[in-house]
Scaffold this active site. Sequence first.
Site, PDB file in Angstrom:
ATOM      1  N   SER A  50       0.841  -1.191   0.000  1.00 11.64           N
ATOM      2  CA  SER A  50       0.000   0.000   0.000  1.00 11.64           C
ATOM      3  C   SER A  50       0.877   1.241   0.000  1.00 11.64           C
ATOM      4  CB  SER A  50      -0.894   0.013   1.241  1.00 11.64           C
ATOM      5  OG  SER A  50      -0.102   0.181   2.409  1.00 11.64           O
ATOM      6  N   ASP A  82      -0.251  -0.976  -4.762  1.00  9.68           N
ATOM      7  CA  ASP A  82      -1.707  -1.036  -4.767  1.00  9.68           C
ATOM      8  C   ASP A  82      -2.322   0.356  -4.583  1.00  9.68           C
ATOM      9  OD1 ASP A  82      -4.100  -2.432  -4.907  1.00  9.68           O
ATOM     10  OD2 ASP A  82      -4.196  -2.807  -2.746  1.00  9.68           O
ATOM     11  N   ASP A 104      -4.706   4.654  -9.230  1.00  5.24           N
ATOM     12  CA  ASP A 104      -6.089   4.778  -8.767  1.00  5.24           C
ATOM     13  C   ASP A 104      -6.538   6.229  -8.908  1.00  5.24           C
ATOM     14  OD1 ASP A 104      -8.500   4.832  -7.494  1.00  5.24           O
ATOM     15  OD2 ASP A 104      -7.847   3.760  -5.709  1.00  5.24           O
ATOM     16  N   GLU A 134      -8.393   1.553 -13.051  1.00  8.49           N
ATOM     17  CA  GLU A 134      -9.777   1.496 -12.601  1.00  8.49           C
ATOM     18  C   GLU A 134     -10.427   2.859 -12.806  1.00  8.49           C
ATOM     19  OE1 GLU A 134      -9.688   0.356  -8.417  1.00  8.49           O
ATOM     20  OE2 GLU A 134      -9.995   2.423  -7.828  1.00  8.49           O
ATOM     21  N   HIS A 179     -13.868  -3.236  -0.053  1.00  5.71           N
ATOM     22  CA  HIS A 179     -12.723  -3.465   0.829  1.00  5.71           C
ATOM     23  C   HIS A 179     -13.205  -3.677   2.259  1.00  5.71           C
ATOM     24  CE1 HIS A 179     -10.361  -1.036  -2.332  1.00  5.71           C
ATOM     25  NE2 HIS A 179     -10.016  -2.294  -2.444  1.00  5.71           N
ATOM     26  N   GLY A 180     -12.425  -4.429   3.040  1.00  8.43           N
ATOM     27  CA  GLY A 180     -12.791  -4.684   4.424  1.00  8.43           C
ATOM     28  C   GLY A 180     -13.699  -5.893   4.529  1.00  8.43           C
ATOM     29  N   GLY A 208     -11.434  -6.586  -2.841  1.00  8.48           N
ATOM     30  CA  GLY A 208     -12.417  -6.880  -1.813  1.00  8.48           C
ATOM     31  C   GLY A 208     -12.729  -8.357  -1.713  1.00  8.48           C
ATOM     32  N   THR A 210     -11.697 -10.583   0.622  1.00  6.94           N
ATOM     33  CA  THR A 210     -11.862 -11.163   1.950  1.00  6.94           C
ATOM     34  C   THR A 210     -13.337 -11.346   2.288  1.00  6.94           C
ATOM     35  OG1 THR A 210      -9.783 -10.206   2.754  1.00  6.94           O
ATOM     36  CG2 THR A 210     -11.412 -10.830   4.413  1.00  6.94           C
ATOM     37  N   THR A 232      -7.441  -7.605   3.782  1.00 10.59           N
ATOM     38  CA  THR A 232      -8.034  -7.649   5.122  1.00 10.59           C
ATOM     39  C   THR A 232      -7.770  -8.989   5.802  1.00 10.59           C
ATOM     40  OG1 THR A 232      -9.752  -6.084   4.472  1.00 10.59           O
ATOM     41  CG2 THR A 232     -10.183  -7.421   6.425  1.00 10.59           C
TER      42      THR A 232
END
Length: 286
Positions: A50, A82, A104, A134, A179-180, A208, A210, A232
């Site tokens: 990140s 990322d 991004d 994206e 995400h999360g 996303g 997870t 995550t």
Amino acid sequence: MSFVPLNAVLADALAGGYGVPAFNIVNDVSTEAVLEAAAEERSPVILQTSVKTVRMYGHKKLFTILAGLAGDAAVPVVLHLDHCPEREVISDCLQAGWTSVLFDAHELDVAENLRQTVEVVAEARAVGASVEGEIEAIQGIEDGIGSDEVSAEQSLEVSIDFIEQTGVDCFAPAIGNAHGQYKSAPVLDHQKVSDLLEATGVPMALHGGTGLAPEQFQDLVARGCAKVNISTALKEVFLRSSLASLRRAEDKGSWDPLTLFRDQKEAVSAMARDHMRIFGSAGQVR
């Protein structure tokens, strides 16, 4: 083995019908755990960093650490930046040796996002690196980047035009993923992945991941999600194993940092191996 570009592993994944796992590592212990899992499972792997992690270490120091750990890897390893909205950070990482970046720019209008992504692709190509693009925000905040607000949805035609004009190596569509941790079972637009792949031939990235069921992963991989992000889950396993290890240390009255590191590593490695098997990447490196 030096880091390889993203397009090198995704081409094989798309042809072979499997997904390459992309883990957001946070330090040397989590990196070693992921690399050991990849070696044991004979799986290609993507080490994701990140912007927050890059800033914590500094891009030059972080690259030196990760290159040292991955230097003798027996499987292909991609080093990917990322969710980065900052051109300066992208340039720093590309020059340092990252082999893939996600520019991004979803907060920009599509035309400006496209214009700048073309520039990032040219910059990356000059050093043999790949670019993920994206145009719609993936809901949720990750490492300080993003929003819990649902972004405006773009038409399939706009996404296809963006992919074709920018020449990105991978595209991250918003398909109802987030995400999360999911608060309820997500309703995902699986068909969008199929339509984008059919129209462009470009591999898709699933963000996303997870909390998705194995069947959801496998269907999306089969439709063209050749890159599958896991962030995550790694953080949760890393911290929960740390908490459990520290509680055991407190109960015994014995404080050994190396035991803590071992417990963290074992937990992250087990999580990584599980995902490699679900995504079908295990055993793909001969």
